[in-house]
Design a protein around this motif. Structure first.
Motif, PDB file in Angstrom:
ATOM      1  N   TRP A  79     -14.529  -1.100  -4.606  1.00  0.00           N
ATOM      2  CA  TRP A  79     -13.196  -0.679  -4.203  1.00  0.00           C
ATOM      3  C   TRP A  79     -12.849  -1.376  -2.894  1.00  0.00           C
ATOM      4  N   ARG A  80     -11.559  -1.447  -2.594  1.00  0.00           N
ATOM      5  CA  ARG A  80     -11.129  -2.152  -1.398  1.00  0.00           C
ATOM      6  C   ARG A  80     -11.532  -1.384  -0.144  1.00  0.00           C
ATOM      7  N   GLY A 136      -5.201  -6.378  -6.659  1.00  0.00           N
ATOM      8  CA  GLY A 136      -4.561  -5.077  -6.502  1.00  0.00           C
ATOM      9  C   GLY A 136      -4.056  -4.476  -7.796  1.00  0.00           C
ATOM     10  N   ASP A 137      -4.482  -5.029  -8.937  1.00  0.00           N
ATOM     11  CA  ASP A 137      -4.024  -4.499 -10.229  1.00  0.00           C
ATOM     12  C   ASP A 137      -4.737  -3.201 -10.601  1.00  0.00           C
ATOM     13  N   VAL A 138      -5.892  -2.944  -9.994  1.00  0.00           N
ATOM     14  CA  VAL A 138      -6.643  -1.721 -10.264  1.00  0.00           C
ATOM     15  C   VAL A 138      -7.036  -1.093  -8.937  1.00  0.00           C
ATOM     16  N   ARG A 164       0.824  -1.204   0.000  1.00  0.00           N
ATOM     17  CA  ARG A 164       0.000   0.000   0.000  1.00  0.00           C
ATOM     18  C   ARG A 164       0.858   1.254   0.000  1.00  0.00           C
ATOM     19  N   ALA A 165       1.953   1.228   0.787  1.00  0.00           N
ATOM     20  CA  ALA A 165       2.843   2.386   0.831  1.00  0.00           C
ATOM     21  C   ALA A 165       3.472   2.646  -0.535  1.00  0.00           C
ATOM     22  N   VAL A 166       3.896   1.547  -1.180  1.00  0.00           N
ATOM     23  CA  VAL A 166       4.481   1.685  -2.517  1.00  0.00           C
ATOM     24  C   VAL A 166       3.441   2.199  -3.517  1.00  0.00           C
ATOM     25  N   GLU A 168     -11.972 -14.479 -16.040  1.00  0.00           N
ATOM     26  CA  GLU A 168     -11.412 -15.373 -15.028  1.00  0.00           C
ATOM     27  C   GLU A 168     -11.363 -14.671 -13.671  1.00  0.00           C
ATOM     28  N   ASP A 169     -11.240 -13.339 -13.704  1.00  0.00           N
ATOM     29  CA  ASP A 169     -11.252 -12.547 -12.475  1.00  0.00           C
ATOM     30  C   ASP A 169     -12.503 -11.689 -12.463  1.00  0.00           C
ATOM     31  N   PRO A 170     -13.564 -12.124 -11.793  1.00  0.00           N
ATOM     32  CA  PRO A 170     -14.814 -11.361 -11.802  1.00  0.00           C
ATOM     33  C   PRO A 170     -14.721 -10.029 -11.073  1.00  0.00           C
TER      34      PRO A 170
END
Length: 305
Positions: free
Chosen positions: A274-275, A141-143, A82-84, A132-134
């Motif tokens: 969103w996370r 964490g790609d988006v 997250r920091a990165v 494959e990734d709903p």
């Protein structure tokens, strides 16, 4: 040999769920792949971490000792990521939005315009992710934010807000016997071969096959498809029919394919997700351009750079 963080993440999932099936669903992996990684971790550590039989899974003494340490290591790594990410976002001033189908409905242009008004030096990058990734890249964490069709696996772990609710239609080749109809009852489609999302899509796969609304009738799967292009190629070669949202029926209209409203089905829901632990102000600014309740707040909040 050092254990990989992935293996520790797999172990923690099984230890918390006490079920390889639920853990595999949580991790978006197949159960055989999960079992293989757990076995590999046990071989690396030269201990048995889990006692398992056909019905139950339990932690051994070694597994109980490893669990808090594994959680601590994974938490530290997640915090580092997250920091990165925050540092990279501040430097690049870019938010990435994932999607698995064309969103249309005027949403993307509206989001880009309103977000630019809020943050003139920032930009939005849209990323297409296969089915494959709903979660459209959100789980990995790609988006930063994703447009998703509900339901998604482990939905309770994300913040989700519906932005469109639409009836389901059916698409088939234009020479299909039902192609000329104004509407089609779902009961008329029960014996048709259906195009299915990949197994990894979990509950979303079931939703687009309408498994809960078949009265126990099994699904005939004509083909498995991973994206819109594969879907329409499969329709054109006669592999099956497919359910879709009415808004997407308009977006994907093309020669040789007909789409008709289906009665007797619950509506589809397009959402922004969103996370839950992502509290960046840039995320909040993006969301308030999308959500009706947030637009008034955006209009009164200060413009950010």
């Amino acid at each position: 040999m050092d254990a990989h963080l992935r293996d520790l993440r797999y172990f923690v999932a099984v230890a918390e769920e006490l079920s390889f099936t639920r853990a595999a669903e949580r991790l978006f992996v197949s159960q055989p792949a999960l079992s293989k990684q757990i076995k590999q971790l046990e071989e690396q550590l030269r201990v048995r971490l889990l006692d398992r039989d056909r019905r139950t899974v339990s932690l051994t003494a070694a597994g109980r000792a490893l669990l808090p340490a594994a959680r601590e290591m994974l938490g530290a790594w997640d915090e580092a990521q997250r920091a990165v990410s925050d540092a990279a976002a501040r430097e690049a001033s870019v938010l990435t939005v994932g999607m698995s189908t064309s969103v249309g409905r005027g949403l993307l242009a509206d989001v880009r315009e309103r977000f630019t008004e809020r943050r003139p030096t920032w930009s939005i990058r849209f990323r297409q992710v296969n089915w494959e990734d709903p979660t459209a890249g959100l789980a990995d964490g790609d988006v930063d934010v994703a447009f998703v069709w509900l339901p998604i696996p482990r939905q309770e772990t994300f913040n989700v807000q519906v932005v469109a609710e639409e009836p389901r239609w059916v698409a088939f080749r234009d020479d299909h016997p039902l192609a000329g109809r104004d509407t089609v009852a779902f009961e008329e489609l029960l014996d048709e071969p259906f195009l299915a999302l990949p197994d990894d899509a979990g509950p979303l796969r079931d939703f687009w096959l309408a498994t809960d609304e078949r009265g126990g009738r099994p699904v005939r799967v004509g083909a498995t498809v991973s994206n819109a292009d594969e879907t329409f190629a499969a329709i054109e070669d006669g592999s099956g029919v497919v359910l879709m949202a009415s808004g997407n029926a308009a977006i994907y209209r093309r020669p040789g394919i007909a789409a008709v409203p289906v009665t007797g089905l619950s509506p589809s829901r397009l959402a922004v997700a969103w996370r839950a632990d992502d509290h960046r102000s840039a995320i909040r600014d993006l969301l308030c351009t999308l959500l009706p309740d947030g637009r008034a707040a955006c209009e009164t909040a200060p413009v950010r750079k």
